[in-house]
Design a protein around this motif. Structure first.
Motif: not given
Length: 143
Positions: A129-130, A53-57, A120-122
């Motif tokens: 997380r998902l 979660w922290r990495v995604d944020r 893709r997150c970037f």
């Protein structure tokens, strides 16, 4: 749920790739990003699923700052490798190299691409997380 994964189910030998020593690279990339985040951003990563979660944020914040992709490509690769290591530790998966790409192969034979998911997150379209949640859910589902 994130659906960006290579959900090929393989049978028998692995015609799509092998597990050479090059599969050790993502383990090193993950360790490097853990160290860099601890020292530079004071972000403690413990290889647990909640840490994603922290990495995604963090990735989303980098993207919002307008940082050019070329400037963060290595960090994104490290974050993806970190997520892959979380999946490996949670599910008993293994790193595999196919066509130069580092992928995770879960015990059910599915392939997951956490490094591409970090990209893709970037771009605002993915979630490590998902991805981890999906890979762990597949563990008990069978092929």
């Amino acid at each position: 749920m994130t659906s960006y994964l290579t959900s090929q189910v393989t049978t028998g030998a692995a015609p799509w790739g092998t597990r050479p020593r090059a599969a050790n690279r993502p383990v090193r990339w993950a360790a490097d990003v853990v160290s860099a985040m601890r020292e530079g951003a004071r972000l403690r990563l413990d290889y647990g699923a909640p840490s994603l979660w922290r990495v995604d944020r963090t990735i989303e914040e980098i993207g919002r700052e307008g940082t050019p992709y070329a400037a963060v490509e290595g960090v994104l690769r490290g974050f993806g490798a970190y997520a892959g290591e979380v999946i490996v530790r949670q599910t008993g998966a293994e790193w595999w190299v196919s066509g130069g790409e580092c992928l995770i192969r879960t015990p059910d034979g599915r392939l997951w691409d956490p490094i591409e998911e970090a990209r893709r997150c970037f771009a605002g379209q993915g979630s490590l997380r998902l991805l981890c949640q999906d890979a762990a859910a597949e563990r008990g589902a069978g092929g």
